[in-house]
Design an enzyme around this catalytic site. Structure first.
Site, PDB file in Angstrom:
ATOM      1  N   SER A  82      13.690   5.014  23.083  1.00  0.00           N
ATOM      2  CA  SER A  82      13.893   3.585  22.881  1.00  0.00           C
ATOM      3  C   SER A  82      12.722   2.924  22.167  1.00  0.00           C
ATOM      4  O   SER A  82      12.897   1.899  21.518  1.00  0.00           O
ATOM      5  CB  SER A  82      14.133   2.901  24.228  1.00  0.00           C
ATOM      6  N   ILE A  83      11.516   3.496  22.262  1.00  0.00           N
ATOM      7  CA  ILE A  83      10.346   2.917  21.601  1.00  0.00           C
ATOM      8  C   ILE A  83      10.116   3.536  20.232  1.00  0.00           C
ATOM      9  O   ILE A  83       9.785   2.843  19.271  1.00  0.00           O
ATOM     10  CB  ILE A  83       9.094   3.070  22.484  1.00  0.00           C
ATOM     11  N   ASP A 104       3.212  11.234  33.766  1.00  0.00           N
ATOM     12  CA  ASP A 104       4.599  11.632  33.507  1.00  0.00           C
ATOM     13  C   ASP A 104       4.673  13.154  33.339  1.00  0.00           C
ATOM     14  O   ASP A 104       5.082  13.655  32.280  1.00  0.00           O
ATOM     15  CB  ASP A 104       5.119  10.922  32.257  1.00  0.00           C
TER      16      ASP A 104
END
Length: 558
Positions: free
Chosen positions: A137-138, A290
């Protein structure tokens, strides 16, 4: 149209869009809690709702966040780490949020590269694959080759994503402020502060320069470890919108068949890989937040290649020691010290009943009575700890929430490599070192020096401060303020009720005035438009009745 009016119109359009998504998923009560209820009413009257019975409420929340776009997908991913705020069924569903998006056209990507780097694409790269390796999305990633033959990955930020994210972040701040006035949960957990923390986290992910600096810091921390490979950053072709880094090749760490074919000792790899993350947490205080299997590659020479440094966490030494105390106190069944650790780790805007907290801590300890540290399952232990924190309205700072999500992911990673893996076996030496570290002379001597300076300053300044307090008392300028927090919910409820009464009185007066006017004022041809006036009055009364009924039902539910 002026810039201000244009922004206002865009804000209203986005508000309608968000409230529509919430209404379709049966989450209109959330729209009311954050001040979008006037849009939600329209959606409930004229919109089309999904089949609510076909999905659970956590599933509806996940689907709604996916529909809302980049900012809200990221918000859901952050919330999936907040076991101190949400129950397990919501956390499990939010972890399924996929940060994927349709790829941007190759021409737009190449135009961005040329505009950012100031040179033709043929000059910058010997080759550039127009098909992306991944699209999120980025931004999206493309394989390329530098003029010297080095294989690289080029990450390019999506056009327009910053503007959309900034608009959404500003809206989230406004919604958090509105929710704090009317929603007890928002005020209790400092929703405004949480929105600010989220904004800072997301803005850092938008800046590829920051990601590049984080990668270089990890590389420096593991410079003495030949088993870790952090990709090199090529700063000549890196900006805030473009990141060029060395390409890592190898088998994914969660592909057991490929690892077995490669001849990798999976139990040893499980211990080593989890040790890498624990070193980041317990020694460096700077960790990869992450660590899912897709970010670990096992290269042909057996090294672990790390990628994706957009989300990182940091811990100071005091917090590291508190986390070690948490595990040790549970192992030693020390309820009093554990209560102190809970209060020091957690954040709350309301007073905490220490007696009730101690009771719940004792119950927690009884579950783990007699079990040594090496036999504890960190995932289930943290789930129980978060349950106690939620019960007493304690929430964690964002860095600790990221850390605990990281620890849970690392435990799952180790178990996927070796079913007999126990994270506490690897964790125990680090915990012992953290506990012992506070007693080293090298740590106490600087603290004593700083404490002696503070004590000397206090001794010099105290007489003057006491004189100022006494003088203020003599002049009558010393005031003691009291804030009756317990009355806030009652005041907020009274305010909502009074607003509805006023609205009802105004509407009733309007309808009554309309009826009187029609009875005394009958101009020529009035019969042709009288029915329209009656219909309009009836529609106003119906709309008002529906709104008041819905708002009363919403108040009873909340």
């Amino acid at each position: 149209m002026s810039i201000m009016n244009l922004r206002k119109e865009l804000h209203l359009d986005r508000s309608r869009q968000l409230s529509g998504v919430l209404a379709r998923h049966g989450l209109d009560y959330l729209a009311g809690a954050v001040g979008l209820e006037r849009f939600a009413v329209t959606q409930k009257l004229f919109g089309h709702a999904n089949n609510h019975a076909a999905f659970t409420q956590p599933e509806h929340l996940r689907m709604a966040l996916e529909e809302m776009g980049t900012t809200f997908i990221k918000l859901g991913q952050i919330l999936s780490t907040r076991a101190d705020l949400l129950p397990p069924e919501y956390l499990a569903e939010l972890t399924k949020l996929q940060d994927a998006a349709p790829p941007v056209a190759s021409q737009a990507i190449q135009q961005t590269l040329v505009a950012e780097l100031g040179q033709p694409l043929e000059t910058l790269f010997a080759s550039f694959d127009p098909e992306p390796l991944a699209a999120a999305s980025i931004g999206q990633a493309h394989a390329a080759t530098l003029p010297d033959g080095t294989d690289v990955v080029v990450k390019v930020r999506r056009p327009g994503v910053v503007e959309q994210v900034e608009e959404d972040l500003q809206m989230l701040q406004r919604l958090a402020a509105a929710a704090t006035r009317y929603w007890e949960f928002a005020d209790r957990y400092d929703l405004i502060g949480l929105a600010q923390e989220f904004a800072e986290t997301l803005r850092s992910e938008l800046d590829y320069m920051r990601e590049g600096r984080s990668a270089e810091r990890f590389a420096a921390n593991f410079a003495e470890d030949p088993g870790i490979h952090v990709p090199r950053i090529f700063w000549e072709t890196t900006t805030s919108r473009v990141l060029t880094l060395e390409r890592i090749r190898g088998n994914k760490i969660n592909d057991p068949a490929a690892l077995d074919k490669q001849g990798i000792d999976r139990p040893a790899l499980a211990e080593y890989a989890t040790g890498v993350i624990l070193k980041m947490v317990c020694e460096d205080g700077f960790f990869h937040a992450d660590p899912h299997p897709g970010n670990f590659f096992i290269e042909a020479d057996g090294r672990i290649g790390l990628i994706d440094f957009g989300m990182i966490g940091q811990l100071d030494e005091h917090t590291q020691e508190l986390l070690a105390d948490l595990l040790v106190d549970i192992s030693h069944q020390d309820a009093d010290r554990l209560v102190d650790v809970f209060l020091e780790l957690g954040v709350t805007r309301k007073p905490v009943n220490s007696t009730l907290l101690r009771r719940d801590v004792e119950h927690l300890l009884s579950v783990y009575w007699g079990r040594p540290l090496r036999d504890l399952k960190i995932g289930s232990l943290l789930s129980d700890v978060f349950g106690v924190m939620r019960a007493h309205h304690l929430h964690l700072p964002s860095n600790l929430a990221l850390l605990l999500k990281t620890v849970i992911m690392v435990e799952g990673l180790g178990a996927s490599l070796d079913p007999e893996f126990h994270l506490t076996t690897v964790l125990e030496p680090y915990t012992e070192r953290l506990v012992l570290r506070r007693y080293l002379p090298s740590r106490w001597i600087p603290r004593l020096g700083r404490a002696s300076v503070d004590l000397a300053r206090l001794g010099v300044e105290m007489p003057q401060q006491i004189r100022r307090i006494m003088a203020a008392m003599e002049r009558g300028n010393l005031q003691v303020g009291m804030r009756p927090d317990g009355l806030d919910p009652l005041v907020n409820r009274f305010e909502r009720i009074s607003n509805r009464i006023v609205l009802g009185v105004i509407a009733a007066a309007f309808i009554n005035g309309l009826a009187v006017l029609m009875s005394v004022y009958r101009p020529p041809g009035w019969q042709h438009w009288a029915w329209a006036v009656v219909a309009f009055g009836f529609l106003c009364a119906l709309t008002l009745g529906v709104y008041l009924a819905w708002s009363i039902l919403w108040s009873k539910r909340h």
